[in-house]
Design a protein around this motif. Structure first.
Motif, PDB file in Angstrom:
ATOM      1  N   ASN A  66       0.832  -1.207   0.000  1.00  0.00           N
ATOM      2  CA  ASN A  66       0.000   0.000   0.000  1.00  0.00           C
ATOM      3  C   ASN A  66       0.867   1.259   0.000  1.00  0.00           C
TER       4      ASN A  66
ATOM      5  N   CYS B 157       0.876  12.506  -9.859  1.00  0.00           N
ATOM      6  CA  CYS B 157       0.738  11.575  -8.724  1.00  0.00           C
ATOM      7  C   CYS B 157      -0.677  11.648  -8.159  1.00  0.00           C
ATOM      8  N   GLY B 158      -0.956  10.750  -7.218  1.00  0.00           N
ATOM      9  CA  GLY B 158      -2.258  10.769  -6.560  1.00  0.00           C
ATOM     10  C   GLY B 158      -2.470  12.051  -5.773  1.00  0.00           C
ATOM     11  N   THR B 159      -1.416  12.548  -5.168  1.00  0.00           N
ATOM     12  CA  THR B 159      -1.527  13.783  -4.386  1.00  0.00           C
ATOM     13  C   THR B 159      -1.986  14.933  -5.278  1.00  0.00           C
TER      14      THR B 159
ATOM     15  N   ASN C 154      -5.703  14.553  -6.142  1.00  0.00           N
ATOM     16  CA  ASN C 154      -6.586  14.944  -5.034  1.00  0.00           C
ATOM     17  C   ASN C 154      -6.627  16.463  -4.888  1.00  0.00           C
TER      18      ASN C 154
ATOM     19  N   HIS D 244      -6.371  10.277   3.184  1.00  0.00           N
ATOM     20  CA  HIS D 244      -4.913  10.418   3.056  1.00  0.00           C
ATOM     21  C   HIS D 244      -4.547  11.876   3.278  1.00  0.00           C
TER      22      HIS D 244
ATOM     23  N   ALA E 177      -2.986  13.756   1.524  1.00  0.00           N
ATOM     24  CA  ALA E 177      -3.116  14.532   0.283  1.00  0.00           C
ATOM     25  C   ALA E 177      -4.469  15.238   0.202  1.00  0.00           C
TER      26      ALA E 177
ATOM     27  N   MET F  14     -12.694   8.787   0.375  1.00  0.00           N
ATOM     28  CA  MET F  14     -11.849   7.760  -0.257  1.00  0.00           C
ATOM     29  C   MET F  14     -12.637   6.471  -0.465  1.00  0.00           C
TER      30      MET F  14
ATOM     31  N   ASN G 201      -6.076   3.452   3.065  1.00  0.00           N
ATOM     32  CA  ASN G 201      -4.732   2.922   2.842  1.00  0.00           C
ATOM     33  C   ASN G 201      -4.131   2.257   4.078  1.00  0.00           C
TER      34      ASN G 201
ATOM     35  N   ASP H 286     -11.016   9.298  -3.694  1.00  0.00           N
ATOM     36  CA  ASP H 286      -9.603   8.935  -3.800  1.00  0.00           C
ATOM     37  C   ASP H 286      -9.581   7.407  -3.849  1.00  0.00           C
TER      38      ASP H 286
ATOM     39  N   THR I   2      -7.053   5.538  -4.846  1.00  0.00           N
ATOM     40  CA  THR I   2      -5.652   5.161  -5.047  1.00  0.00           C
ATOM     41  C   THR I   2      -5.348   3.707  -4.686  1.00  0.00           C
ATOM     42  N   GLN I   3      -5.998   3.181  -3.653  1.00  0.00           N
ATOM     43  CA  GLN I   3      -5.643   1.818  -3.207  1.00  0.00           C
ATOM     44  C   GLN I   3      -6.472   0.727  -3.877  1.00  0.00           C
TER      45      GLN I   3
ATOM     46  N   HIS J  37       1.904   4.175  -9.034  1.00  0.00           N
ATOM     47  CA  HIS J  37       2.891   3.356  -8.312  1.00  0.00           C
ATOM     48  C   HIS J  37       2.257   2.388  -7.318  1.00  0.00           C
ATOM     49  N   LYS J  38       0.929   2.449  -7.189  1.00  0.00           N
ATOM     50  CA  LYS J  38       0.251   1.451  -6.354  1.00  0.00           C
ATOM     51  C   LYS J  38      -0.150   0.239  -7.182  1.00  0.00           C
TER      52      LYS J  38
END
Ligand code: PLP
Length: 410
Positions: free
Chosen positions: A12, A73-75, A78, A102, A104, A149, A153, A178, A180-181, A203-204
């Motif tokens: 994660n 990126c995810g940040t 968001n 997160h 972010a 989310m 995470n 979000d 992301t995960q 990158h996840k």
């Protein structure tokens, strides 16, 4: 660089770049370095590859490729979602989010508060779940965005995003998630979900760091966060990171192909690991609901020990995992997610997140399970954090809930 075998249980945090993904991206670092905005073929052919990657990323979400905006990126995704919702609704200055997002989201919201916006951070219960009735009641006429989310995470707890999107739309409010995960671990269909904005980070899912995307539903008003050139149909300026975007596209294809593995083999490995820890090591418990939960994540409290000490000893046997806590200027802050679940600071400081992935094997889990009981036993003998003989250290008499309108730094 260390040659020790790595037992990686921190998927994660980030994932290994898949060999297929590396193969796909390398030609764009080595040979095809043209700028996609250039008029000549050497550049414009890379633009075609970016569009192919966009189609693959869209397929992962069941989105239209035109709805995909590549970011760094995810940040950034968001931040861009929050920024756009406020910029396109100038009369609305309220954001509704949760206490377990997160950083972010949380830290950008804290910045927005300083700029005069109001932010509501919804609490969660001891399982990490949200009260949808409270969410519904907390939406105001001046709410610009609800950002919740999809999956947490730290605990893997999954929120009922489809229901939340429906509540938001019944009140004519934009909804961002979000996610992301989530890719590779749960089916993602933005049409069924009906989110307006959705974040992913490559990158996840076994692509390199430094590339993400923001899904922007067709016809959603959008104000770019980065302004400059006309890349990404005017929605995100900056020369495209072609190699990373191509990698993202390939990783999205693989995430679809590996879905079954994550949900059968990886889930079974996680469940075997978790139940062996909970039954084999005294004074342990799982943080967060058992279900619905990501199939790869397990967050465990080890009472009477400090997570950092566990991580250091795990590191000595090649095991990578993480604690929920963030290190801020030398002092160990307990995780804002675990604190929001009412877990005492003492217990939260002894929590470890194990997050598995498609490259983990049964032998790796056996290695962890062979060493972990001794590590915990040894630390409990010497730990100043206490022992079962000094229960005050690990068992809270009172659970502390954060004020949900005051975000902690993550
Ligand atoms: N959102 C969640 C839920 C995450 O887990 C992460 C990364 O850990 C992010 C956002 C930030 O993604 P990135 O590292 O690509 O900025």
């Amino acid at each position: 660089m260390s040659q020790q075998k790595v037992y990686y249980f921190d998927n994660n945090a980030t994932t290994r770049v898949a060999p297929e993904v590396l193969d796909a991206m390398l030609p764009f670092l080595r040979d095809h370095y043209g700028n996609p905005s250039s008029i000549y073929k050497f550049g414009s052919q890379t633009a075609r590859q970016v569009e192919e990657a966009r189609a693959k990323a869209a397929a992962l979400l069941n989105a239209d490729p035109k709805e995909i905006v590549f970011t760094s990126c995810g940040t950034e995704s968001n931040n861009a979602a929050l920024h756009s919702a406020l910029a396109t609704h100038p009369g609305r200055r309220h954001i509704l989010t949760t206490a377990v997002e997160h950083s972010a989201v949380i830290n950008h919201c804290a910045f927005l508060q300083k700029q005069g916006c109001e932010v509501t951070f919804l609490p969660v219960d001891a399982d990490g779940s949200l009260d949808l009735h409270l969410l519904d009641k907390s939406i105001r006429p001046d709410t610009a965005l609800v950002s919740v989310m999809w999956a947490n995470n730290e605990t893997g707890v999954v929120f009922p995003i489809e229901e939340i999107a429906a509540i938001c739309h019944s009140k004519n409010v934009l909804f961002h998630t979000d996610a992301t995960q989530v890719p590779g671990k749960m089916k993602m269909d933005v049409k069924a979900l009906d989110a307006d904005l959705l974040t992913l980070s490559a990158h996840k899912l076994h692509a390199p760091k430094g590339v993400g995307l923001l899904y922007v539903k067709r016809k959603t008003k959008f104000q770019p966060y980065l302004m400059g050139g006309h890349q990404e149909r005017g929605r995100r300026a900056g020369t495209e990171n072609v190699a990373a975007i191509v990698a993202f596209g390939r990783a999205a294809e693989l995430a679809l192909a590996n879905f079954q593995d994550e949900n059968t083999r990886v889930r079974a490995l996680r469940d075997r690991m978790e139940s062996a820890i909970l039954t084999g090591i005294p004074n342990t418990l799982r943080n967060g609901a058992q279900e619905p939960r990501l199939p790869n994540t397990s967050n465990i409290a080890f009472d009477f020990v400090e997570a950092e000490a566990i991580l250091l000893l795990l590191d000595q046997i090649g095991v990578c995992a993480s604690s929920g806590s963030a290190c801020t200027t030398g002092s160990l802050e307990p995780s804002h997610v675990l604190t929001a679940m009412g877990i005492s600071p003492a217990r939260a400081r002894g929590c470890i997140r194990f997050s598995l992935g498609i490259y983990n094997t049964g032998e790796e889990v056996d290695h962890l399970l062979k060493h972990l009981p001794q590590i915990i036993g040894k630390l409990r003998e010497i730990s100043p954090a206490g022992s079962p003989a000094h229960p005050a250290a690990g068992h809270p008499a009172v659970s502390t809930r954060p004020k949900h309108d005051q975000p902690k730094a993550a």
